[in-house]
Design an enzyme around this catalytic site. Structure first.
Site: not given
Length: 280
Positions: A145, A221, A254
């Site tokens: 991320s 995600d 995620h």
């Protein structure tokens, strides 16, 4: 430098150290996993950069990477995600300030006093690690991320410094998504030209080293379309002729469940590059 945690793990040691950072002007912590092979001689290093709200703890507790690092004989170093301390500037919310350093060198007040995570990751931390642990100067870098963004930027801006780079769910075009726009405005100011130095989708256009990029992205995600937009990084890489392998993984989100599912393949990817001729 002070060791504050030590745990035996897959024949090696998972440690956490505390040190005073000259770059950040505060006390920092980083985690290091030393595989059993380090007893016999120096090993190469994979640097892992974590995402928003994380510390050095998230990856070492949740990803399960130590098993694969022990199999391949590589160390893993995990810094924190921002400067820390009572005198370090902070903000409301999870996406700015502590836990959200975005791996840039801030130039705007009040952030410029401490928020220099780019220089810390590129210069100070590797120098500290290489001077104090049985490791070589063969380096790889990865992250998730915000940390995936950091890994891509660091690798693209420092040709020859890293043998390989990969990312999970990276913010690959931070100048064009809300997370990045908020952080860059605060840390770097309103000049969008300054933002390009920390935007992987811009850096691939002028990269002098064609280091292959491996990206895994969860198809489910929750941040895929609003904050990550990997297709923009893919288009930029294709236009520039920069090698990028984007693997969309259906059903994955995620979280660290996603990372843990594919971290073994990423460690193997980096180990192959780190141990290739000219590596370690």
């Amino acid at each position: 430098m002070l060791r504050v945690e030590r745990r035996a793990c897959f024949g090696g040691w998972q440690d956490v150290y505390e040190h005073v950072s000259a770059t950040l002007g505060c006390t920092m912590r980083f985690a290091i996993f030393l595989p059993p092979q380090a007893v016999d001689g120096p090993v190469p290093v994979l640097y892992w950069l974590s995402g928003l709200t994380c510390t050095e703890q998230n990856f070492i507790q949740k990803a399960g990477a130590q098993r694969y690092a022990a199999e391949h004989g590589i160390a893993i170093v995990c810094p924190d995600t921002s400067p820390r301390g009572d005198d370090v500037a902070d903000a409301e919310g999870y996406d700015l300030g502590k836990g959200a350093g975005f791996y840039v060198d801030a130039i705007q007040p009040p952030w410029a006093a401490h928020y220099r995570m780019y220089s810390y990751v590129v210069d100070e931390l590797p120098a500290l690690v290489e001077a104090n642990f049985p490791v070589t100067d063969a380096r790889a870098i990865s992250g998730h991320s915000m940390g995936g963004h950091g890994a891509l930027v660091v690798a693209l801006r420092n040709p020859g410094r890293y043998r390989s780079v990969s990312a999970f769910s990276p913010i690959g075009c931070p100048s064009r998504v809300p997370w990045g726009e908020k952080a860059f405005t605060a840390y770097l100011g309103d000049d969008r030209e300054a933002w390009t130095r920390y935007d992987a989708s811009e850096l691939v256009k002028t990269a002098t080293e064609r280091l292959p990029i491996l990206v895994d992205q969860g198809g489910d995600d929750e941040f895929l379309d609003g904050q990550l937009r990997p297709q923009l990084l893919q288009v930029a890489a294709e236009s520039a002729g920069h090698p990028l392998r984007l693997r969309m993984q259906p059903g994955y989100d995620h979280s660290y469940y996603f990372i843990a599912s594919f971290i073994g393949e990423h460690v193997a990817h980096h180990a192959a590059a780190l141990k290739a001729p000219g590596g370690s």
